[in-house]
Write an enzyme that holds these catalytic residues in place. Structure first.
Site, short mmCIF file in Angstrom:
data_model
loop_
_atom_site.label_atom_id
_atom_site.label_comp_id
_atom_site.label_asym_id
_atom_site.label_seq_id
_atom_site.Cartn_x
_atom_site.Cartn_y
_atom_site.Cartn_z
N ARG A 83 0.86 -1.19 0.00
CA ARG A 83 0.00 0.00 0.00
C ARG A 83 0.89 1.23 0.00
NH1 ARG A 83 -3.89 2.21 4.88
NH2 ARG A 83 -2.06 3.49 5.29
N TYR A 86 -2.92 11.53 5.89
CA TYR A 86 -3.26 10.21 6.42
C TYR A 86 -2.26 9.17 5.90
CZ TYR A 86 -4.79 5.55 6.73
OH TYR A 86 -4.76 4.21 6.96
N ASP A 105 -4.97 3.92 -0.07
CA ASP A 105 -6.10 4.17 0.84
C ASP A 105 -6.48 5.64 0.78
OD1 ASP A 105 -7.95 4.18 2.86
OD2 ASP A 105 -6.65 3.25 4.38
N HIS A 155 -9.05 6.84 2.45
CA HIS A 155 -9.50 7.10 3.82
C HIS A 155 -10.74 8.00 3.87
CE1 HIS A 155 -8.46 6.92 8.22
NE2 HIS A 155 -8.10 5.73 7.80
N GLU A 158 -8.87 2.20 -1.88
CA GLU A 158 -9.60 1.87 -0.65
C GLU A 158 -10.40 3.06 -0.12
OE1 GLU A 158 -7.07 -0.09 2.11
OE2 GLU A 158 -8.01 0.79 3.86
N GLU A 210 -13.53 -1.31 6.34
CA GLU A 210 -12.86 -1.45 7.65
C GLU A 210 -13.70 -0.90 8.79
OE1 GLU A 210 -9.23 0.66 6.61
OE2 GLU A 210 -9.74 2.27 7.97
N ARG A 246 -13.54 -5.25 3.06
CA ARG A 246 -12.43 -5.19 4.02
C ARG A 246 -12.87 -5.34 5.48
NH1 ARG A 246 -9.55 -1.43 4.80
NH2 ARG A 246 -7.65 -2.60 5.11
N GLU A 250 -4.45 -7.20 4.98
CA GLU A 250 -3.55 -6.13 5.43
C GLU A 250 -2.71 -6.65 6.60
OE1 GLU A 250 -3.85 -1.39 6.46
OE2 GLU A 250 -5.48 -2.66 7.13
N TRP A 255 -11.81 12.15 8.55
CA TRP A 255 -10.39 11.90 8.74
C TRP A 255 -9.92 10.73 7.91
CZ3 TRP A 255 -7.99 7.59 11.30
CH2 TRP A 255 -6.57 7.65 11.23
O1 EZ4 Z 1 -7.15 4.29 10.01
O2 EZ4 Z 1 -6.82 1.21 11.81
O3 EZ4 Z 1 -6.35 0.58 6.21
N1 EZ4 Z 1 -6.07 0.92 7.31
C1 EZ4 Z 1 -6.50 2.03 7.91
C2 EZ4 Z 1 -6.10 2.21 9.35
C3 EZ4 Z 1 -7.17 2.88 10.17
C4 EZ4 Z 1 -6.97 2.58 11.64
C5 EZ4 Z 1 -8.12 3.11 12.47
O4 EZ4 Z 1 -8.06 2.64 13.76
O5 EZ4 Z 1 -7.19 2.83 7.31
O6 EZ4 Z 1 -4.88 2.90 9.44
CO CO Z 2 -7.95 1.94 5.48
#
Ligand code: EZ4
Ligand code: CO
Length: 402
Positions: free
Chosen positions: A147, A159, A210, A212, A236, A262, A283, A339, A402
């Site tokens: 990743r 992030y 990701d 996020h 992701e 997630e 996921r 992961e 976030w």
């Molecule tokens: O932000 O596990 O793909 N992984 C992620 C992680 C999440 C954290 C949150 O607790 O996006 O880093």
């Molecule tokens: Co993630």
């Protein structure tokens, strides 16, 4: 056999974990992860006050009935706190069943469907140049999938990009730290970094990214399109997923595969995404999606609709969760990727485990049960420390995902 006790163990060997340990009258014990990053004590209280008293005296072999009892019996269904608590019970009961049967849990789930569980690591750095060095670190260690996250010029923090490359830890302060986000700056940066990585490492390395939950569907469509030349394995969490139909718009515009899940807790969070084939990888993971029993239901539904698994495995998911996830991963027909962020030595010592990394794969333990435990004496030496995940604002100060 009867359940005689269930201990809720909160420990902080470098980061917080909540673990449930179920004890039986025959001395067999089982463990389950109940960690909900930044909200740990809510799950601990849910377990201690509302779940543990109901477990005493139950037959540990009645895994499905206990799951249904905790899910339907609460009246208030779903949600991360409830489902993490149920997950911990379910996981611990599978552990006990495996120990009683004398078999690793994956054998109870139908046995091996593959030789190893392909995992991906996290390469992250501020600049494209430094990202290349991070990717190389994983490739040298045998990883087949990486990743990639990059800093964004003009943003102080992004992030997934951290100072400690091996042990990434976003929950870093008792009161959430604040980051600043710009979608424009981000979209202008990411494709050029993937161009460099693909060029340097060739076509075979699986590359992931990701987002996020930070874009709108049309912004995600643009990103997906701009990444198509670099053939990502997945993009992701492109958008917040409360609105499942939002993914339809992304799908109409790009062939970059999509992964999400997630933060999902039940099959109801993803049933539209799966049945309408709006995603490629789901996921969800053991600890946040109701344990081994419920995660298997999600993956079974996914298998009917060409969706593969891609379970979350960040450091806030304890080695107990990782052990359980590997038994699921190795046995299901539609496994995709897992992961894997390495835990620190302190964490590994508190949770002795038999799974191991080899040649880009993780291999589950062959011991009866899950093959993982908690060292309660050592755990007691690391008291809970309040730690919150960061929050995000746009450059004008508006709150953003976030
Ligand atoms: O932000 O596990 O793909 N992984 C992620 C992680 C999440 C954290 C949150 O607790 O996006 O880093
Ligand atoms: Co993630």
């Amino acid at each position: 056999m009867r359940i005689t006790d269930a201990k809720v163990i909160v420990t902080c060997p470098g980061r917080n974990f909540v673990t449930l340990k179920i004890v039986t009258d025959e001395g067999v014990t089982g463990v389950g992860d109940a960690t909900l990053n930044g909200r740990e004590l809510a799950v601990a209280a849910y377990l201690t006050e509302h779940v543990v008293p109901a477990l005493i005296g139950r037959d540990p072999a009645r895994i499905e009935d206990t799951w249904q009892y905790l899910y339907k019996g609460a009246y208030w269904r779903r949600g991360p706190v409830t489902m993490s608590a149920i997950a911990a019970v379910d996981t611990a009961l599978w552990d006990i069943l495996g120990k009683v049967a004398g078999l690793p849990v994956y054998r109870l789930l139908g046995g091996r469907s593959r030789e190893g569980v392909t995992v991906y690591g996290h390469a992250n750095a501020e600049t494209a140049e430094a990202v290349l060095a991070e990717v190389a670190w994983y490739v040298e260690r045998g990883y087949r999938a990486v990743r990639v996250q990059t800093g964004v010029p003009g943003l102080a923090a992004t992030y997934g990009v951290s100072g400690d490359k091996t042990f990434y830890e976003p929950a870093d302060a008792a009161i959430a730290t604040e980051a600043v986000w710009s979608t424009e700056r981000y979209l202008n940066t990411v494709p050029s970094v993937f161009a460099r990585v693909r060029d340097e490492f060739g076509p075979d390395l699986k590359l992931l990214h990701d987002v996020h939950h930070r874009l709108t569907p049309i912004e995600a469509a643009r990103l997906g399109r701009s990444l198509e030349p670099y053939a990502l394995t997945w993009m992701e969490d492109p958008v917040p997923a409360e609105l499942q139909e939002g993914f339809r718009l992304i799908r109409q515009h790009t062939t970059t595969p999509i992964a999400v899940g997630e933060v999902f807790n039940t099959v109801w969070d993803c049933q539209q995404l799966i049945t309408e084939q709006l995603i490629d990888y789901i996921r969800a993971t053991v600890v946040h999606a109701g344990g081994i029993s419920h995660l298997r239901r999600i993956f079974d539904l996914a298998a009917l609709h060409h969706v593969r698994s891609g379970s979350h495995g960040a450091t806030d998911l304890s080695p107990v969760c990782m052990a359980a996830a590997l038994h699921v991963d190795i046995s299901i027909p539609n496994f995709g990727l897992q992961e894997y962020m390495r835990h620190t030595g302190e964490t590994d010592a508190v949770f002795p485990h038999g799974y191991r990394f080899e040649n880009g794969y993780l291999l589950p333990s062959e011991e009866p049960g899950l093959g993982v435990d908690i060292d309660e004496e050592l755990a007691a030496k690391y008291p809970y420390q309040p730690k919150a995940l960061p929050v995000n604002r746009l450059e004008d100060g508006s709150m953003h995902s976030w």
